[in-house]
Scaffold this motif. Structure first.
Motif, PDB file in Angstrom:
ATOM      1  N   LYS A 173       9.589  -8.369  37.405  1.00  0.00           N
ATOM      2  CA  LYS A 173       8.165  -8.615  37.626  1.00  0.00           C
ATOM      3  C   LYS A 173       7.761 -10.083  37.494  1.00  0.00           C
ATOM      4  O   LYS A 173       6.859 -10.558  38.177  1.00  0.00           O
ATOM      5  N   ASP A 228       4.701  -2.182  22.789  1.00  0.00           N
ATOM      6  CA  ASP A 228       4.588  -0.982  23.631  1.00  0.00           C
ATOM      7  C   ASP A 228       4.156   0.214  22.779  1.00  0.00           C
ATOM      8  O   ASP A 228       4.961   0.822  22.073  1.00  0.00           O
ATOM      9  N   GLU A 266      13.084  -4.974  33.790  1.00  0.00           N
ATOM     10  CA  GLU A 266      11.702  -4.885  34.267  1.00  0.00           C
ATOM     11  C   GLU A 266      10.956  -6.211  34.109  1.00  0.00           C
ATOM     12  O   GLU A 266      10.182  -6.604  34.978  1.00  0.00           O
ATOM     13  N   SER A 267      11.185  -6.879  32.986  1.00  0.00           N
ATOM     14  CA  SER A 267      10.508  -8.160  32.740  1.00  0.00           C
ATOM     15  C   SER A 267      10.928  -9.208  33.764  1.00  0.00           C
ATOM     16  O   SER A 267      10.088  -9.930  34.326  1.00  0.00           O
ATOM     17  N   CYS A 289      13.961  -3.078  29.424  1.00  0.00           N
ATOM     18  CA  CYS A 289      12.932  -4.083  29.175  1.00  0.00           C
ATOM     19  C   CYS A 289      13.305  -5.415  29.834  1.00  0.00           C
ATOM     20  O   CYS A 289      12.463  -6.053  30.478  1.00  0.00           O
ATOM     21  N   ARG A 301       8.108  -7.604  23.347  1.00  0.00           N
ATOM     22  CA  ARG A 301       7.591  -6.717  24.399  1.00  0.00           C
ATOM     23  C   ARG A 301       7.864  -5.250  24.079  1.00  0.00           C
ATOM     24  O   ARG A 301       7.027  -4.388  24.358  1.00  0.00           O
ATOM     25  N   GLN A 348       2.201   4.562  26.334  1.00  0.00           N
ATOM     26  CA  GLN A 348       2.489   3.550  27.365  1.00  0.00           C
ATOM     27  C   GLN A 348       3.889   3.741  27.944  1.00  0.00           C
ATOM     28  O   GLN A 348       4.059   3.865  29.137  1.00  0.00           O
ATOM     29  N   HIS A 349       4.877   3.739  27.059  1.00  0.00           N
ATOM     30  CA  HIS A 349       6.284   3.969  27.447  1.00  0.00           C
ATOM     31  C   HIS A 349       6.704   3.100  28.629  1.00  0.00           C
ATOM     32  O   HIS A 349       7.272   3.569  29.596  1.00  0.00           O
ATOM     33  N   ARG A 350       6.409   1.810  28.535  1.00  0.00           N
ATOM     34  CA  ARG A 350       6.789   0.898  29.615  1.00  0.00           C
ATOM     35  C   ARG A 350       8.288   0.620  29.619  1.00  0.00           C
ATOM     36  O   ARG A 350       8.872   0.386  30.668  1.00  0.00           O
ATOM     37  N   TYR A 351       8.888   0.631  28.430  1.00  0.00           N
ATOM     38  CA  TYR A 351      10.303   0.272  28.327  1.00  0.00           C
ATOM     39  C   TYR A 351      11.112   1.382  27.666  1.00  0.00           C
ATOM     40  O   TYR A 351      10.730   1.901  26.622  1.00  0.00           O
ATOM     41  N   LYS A 352      12.241   1.715  28.282  1.00  0.00           N
ATOM     42  CA  LYS A 352      13.108   2.781  27.759  1.00  0.00           C
ATOM     43  C   LYS A 352      14.151   2.244  26.778  1.00  0.00           C
ATOM     44  O   LYS A 352      14.794   3.016  26.082  1.00  0.00           O
TER      45      LYS A 352
END
Length: 295
Positions: free
Chosen positions: A253, A233, A249-250, A246, A229, A237-241
């Motif tokens: 959700k 990225d 957030e995973s 990660c 994941r 996008q920068h969904r995960y820092k």
């Protein structure tokens, strides 16, 4: 010879397990698949057989190199530990010695492995629809034309750091799984080899290698999900820092079960792949030893 044997075993194993690896990565990084069979059907329907082999060329090369480094580092590290602890490299190592050598092999492997893993994951998750399943509209050009082009684009758009996305997850995954991997293989070989025999038979090698792969991958799956994941990225996008973000957030959700996506596939793929790795490794070493002794 450990480096050469490891390289040959790694290259052959990649050819065996790559299609299932593609399915595993897609399941881990995309939420619209109902399961393994659905992913296989959709991939074949839209991309045909080629869809299962996106990025395979770079993967064969990189896995051969990485497997070479892994087995070579493991053997040399283990010999040095035995020299320090017992005075001779030929001494029988303890379980702790094997685990430490395996962990070291995993750590060294990550340095070489991460860029090729990033490229592999990006290629595997890129959609290249087959012409027979598209409409009359012209096909859009894929972002990545191949593994080397993928690495070039990542370096240009995301900088050097982009090539090492997911490195923290990969380091945690490979150090622990590599220690378990070599310890399981060594222990099973010792246990299954009859008393008086100096080396395990090839049937024992096949069973021990496959079992070691299943156990190691089974325990490594949560970190493998996070690694995939983070690596998919892309820039913008920068969904995960980072690794913790990660994971948080995973799970937030998709629930805790998200960390076990691809577990069944990892275990199914691991048995034949690691059977091939170890039996090839042992065969090359024994052939070389036999040839050397004859001379």
């Amino acid at each position: 010879m450990d480096f050469i044997a490891g390289a040959i075993g790694g290259g052959l194993s990649t050819a065996v397990g790559y299609p299932l690896d593609t399915v595993k990565v897609r399941i881990q990084t995309e939420g619209h698949y109902n399961g393994i069979w659905h992913c296989i059907q959709e991939t074949y329907r839209t991309e045909r057989v080629l869809g299962f082999y996106r990025g395979v060329s770079a993967s064969v090369f990189s896995v051969s190199l990485i497997s070479s480094v892994s087995f070579g580092t493991y053997r040399n590290f283990l010999c040095n530990i035995c020299k320090l602890r017992y005075g001779t490299a030929d001494a029988k190592p303890s379980g702790l010695d094997v685990s430490l050598a395996g962990g070291a092999a995993g750590a060294v492997r990550v340095v070489l492995m991460t860029p090729s893993e990033v490229a592999k994951v990006r290629m595997q998750t890129q959609r290249n629809p087959h012409s027979s399943v598209t409409s009359s509209q012209p096909l859009s050009k894929p972002k990545y034309r191949g593994s080397l082009h993928c690495l070039k684009v990542i370096a240009k758009e995301e900088g050097f750091g982009g090539l090492y996305k997911g490195c923290s997850a990969l380091l945690c995954r490979d150090c622990s799984s590599s220690a378990i991997y070599f310890l399981t293989y060594s222990s099973l070989c010792d246990w299954l080899t009859p008393a008086g025999k100096n080396k395990p038979g090839f049937l024992v090698v096949l069973l021990s290698g496959g079992s070691a792969g299943v156990l190691a991958w089974g325990l490594a799956t949560p970190l493998d999900v996070l690694k995939s994941r983070m690596q998919v990225d892309e820039s913008g996008q920068h969904r995960y820092k980072g690794l913790i973000h990660c994971a948080r957030e995973s799970v937030r959700k998709e629930g805790l079960k998200v960390l076990f996506k691809g577990l069944g596939l990892n275990c199914i793929r691991a048995f034949p792949v690691n059977m091939v790795v170890f039996v090839t490794y042992e065969a090359v070493l024994r052939f070389t030893e036999h040839f050397t002794n004859k001379k």
